[in-house]
Design an enzyme around this catalytic site. Structure first.
Site, PDB file in Angstrom:
ATOM      1  N   HIS A   1     126.584  53.719  69.695  1.00 51.84           N
ATOM      2  CA  HIS A   1     125.164  53.578  69.985  1.00 51.84           C
ATOM      3  C   HIS A   1     124.375  54.798  69.517  1.00 51.84           C
ATOM      4  O   HIS A   1     123.326  54.669  68.880  1.00 51.84           O
ATOM      5  CB  HIS A   1     124.958  53.367  71.487  1.00 51.84           C
ATOM      6  CG  HIS A   1     123.524  53.387  71.901  1.00 51.84           C
ATOM      7  ND1 HIS A   1     122.900  54.523  72.383  1.00 51.84           N
ATOM      8  CD2 HIS A   1     122.564  52.422  71.874  1.00 51.84           C
ATOM      9  CE1 HIS A   1     121.640  54.250  72.640  1.00 51.84           C
ATOM     10  NE2 HIS A   1     121.407  52.988  72.355  1.00 51.84           N
TER      11      HIS A   1
ATOM     12  N   ARG B   1     119.400  43.877  65.851  1.00 52.92           N
ATOM     13  CA  ARG B   1     120.156  43.940  67.097  1.00 52.92           C
ATOM     14  C   ARG B   1     119.273  43.456  68.258  1.00 52.92           C
ATOM     15  O   ARG B   1     118.412  44.183  68.742  1.00 52.92           O
ATOM     16  CB  ARG B   1     120.652  45.363  67.334  1.00 52.92           C
ATOM     17  CG  ARG B   1     121.568  45.860  66.225  1.00 52.92           C
ATOM     18  CD  ARG B   1     121.907  47.322  66.424  1.00 52.92           C
ATOM     19  NE  ARG B   1     122.722  47.522  67.613  1.00 52.92           N
ATOM     20  CZ  ARG B   1     124.053  47.556  67.629  1.00 52.92           C
ATOM     21  NH1 ARG B   1     124.710  47.389  66.491  1.00 52.92           N
ATOM     22  NH2 ARG B   1     124.713  47.763  68.727  1.00 52.92           N
TER      23      ARG B   1
ATOM     24  N   ARG C   1     121.152  39.028  65.141  1.00 54.75           N
ATOM     25  CA  ARG C   1     122.403  38.858  65.883  1.00 54.75           C
ATOM     26  C   ARG C   1     122.082  38.666  67.355  1.00 54.75           C
ATOM     27  O   ARG C   1     121.307  39.428  67.933  1.00 54.75           O
ATOM     28  CB  ARG C   1     123.315  40.080  65.714  1.00 54.75           C
ATOM     29  CG  ARG C   1     124.696  39.860  66.350  1.00 54.75           C
ATOM     30  CD  ARG C   1     125.522  41.119  66.366  1.00 54.75           C
ATOM     31  NE  ARG C   1     124.985  42.085  67.317  1.00 54.75           N
ATOM     32  CZ  ARG C   1     125.487  43.300  67.474  1.00 54.75           C
ATOM     33  NH1 ARG C   1     126.484  43.698  66.714  1.00 54.75           N
ATOM     34  NH2 ARG C   1     124.970  44.129  68.366  1.00 54.75           N
TER      35      ARG C   1
END
Length: 257
Positions: free
Chosen positions: A64, A155, A223
């Protein structure tokens, strides 16, 4: 040299080191500081928008912290194993990712030479496609001016963390959120909407649409969310709807169809 880890990018920066245990420590941070942490997750995103660099004990180039650093243009050195033990809070340090795959942390402000490149002159090959990873709608239009073939990975969970901020089930079952602070924050975010579910749909749609508009007519691949339980628990009201797992990577949401 104080410590080293995996380098993210090729830049160098310096600043004041701030050792943070959680996003709740954001009050200690000033613009241009360097965050030193054990690891980060999506609930750290508001904190990381202010920083010049990130150093973590854990993680790799796809962690991350590494992904956020690329999006924000910040320097990151991840997986040092001992940064929080060796770097003192408040000291000036220099992060160097310009020495190969290994990023090094030095004590003090070092001197370096910067070379600017006009990205408008960069010619992209047709294969493979040079597509970006994007998760912050606020950065979308700025990133769209870099040479690219669109977005290969939008994302969705980052949009939820930044635009929505609230656990979806806390919006559907608001009565189960008992923390008064969380209830007030959720009410303030959703008070313009007929229902709290409408807030989720609208904010998520706005986030996706902003990124799609920024890169139109290029391809943008979305996604679906892969939030793990510990990450969902970090959203407003999330602690009421997520189990406490020893290893969220292979737990409740570890596999889905």
């Amino acid at each position: 040299m104080i410590t080293s880890g995996a380098a993210v990018g090729h830049q160098i920066t310096s600043g004041v080191a701030r050792l943070l245990n959680s996003p709740a420590d954001i009050g200690k941070l000033r613009a241009g500081d360097i965050v030193i942490a054990d690891t980060t997750s999506p609930d750290w995103d508001p904190v990381l928008k202010k920083v010049a660099g990130i150093v973590t004990n854990k993680g790799g180039r796809t962690s991350h912290a590494a992904i956020i650093a690329r999006e924000l243009g910040a320097v990151a050195i991840v997986g040092t194993e001992n940064a929080t033990a060796r770097i003192e809070d408040g000291e000036v340090i220099t992060l160097s990712c310009a020495e190969g795959k290994t990023g090094n942390v030095y004590r003090g402000k070092l001197n370096w030479t910067e070379i600017a490149t006009d990205v408008a002159s960069v010619r992209l090959p047709q294969k493979p496609l040079a597509q970006l990873i994007v998760g912050d709608p606020e950065q979308a239009f700025e990133l769209s001016f870099f040479p690219n073939h669109g977005v290969g990975l939008m994302r969705l969970e980052f949009i939820i963390a930044r635009k929505v901020q609230v656990h979806p089930m806390a919006l559907v079952h608001f009565d189960q959120v008992t923390d008064e602070g969380d209830r007030i924050r959720i009410q303030n975010l959703t008070n313009r909407y007929a229902t709290k579910a409408d807030f989720f749909v609208d904010q998520l749609a706005q986030g996706v649409a902003t990124i799609a508009a920024a890169f139109y007519p290029k391809e943008v691949i979305v996604r679906m969310s892969d939030f793990k339980t510990n990450e969902y628990a970090g959203l407003l009201g999330g602690k009421y709807f997520e189990p406490d797992e020893e290893n969220p990577m292979i737990g409740f949401r570890g596999a889905s169809v």
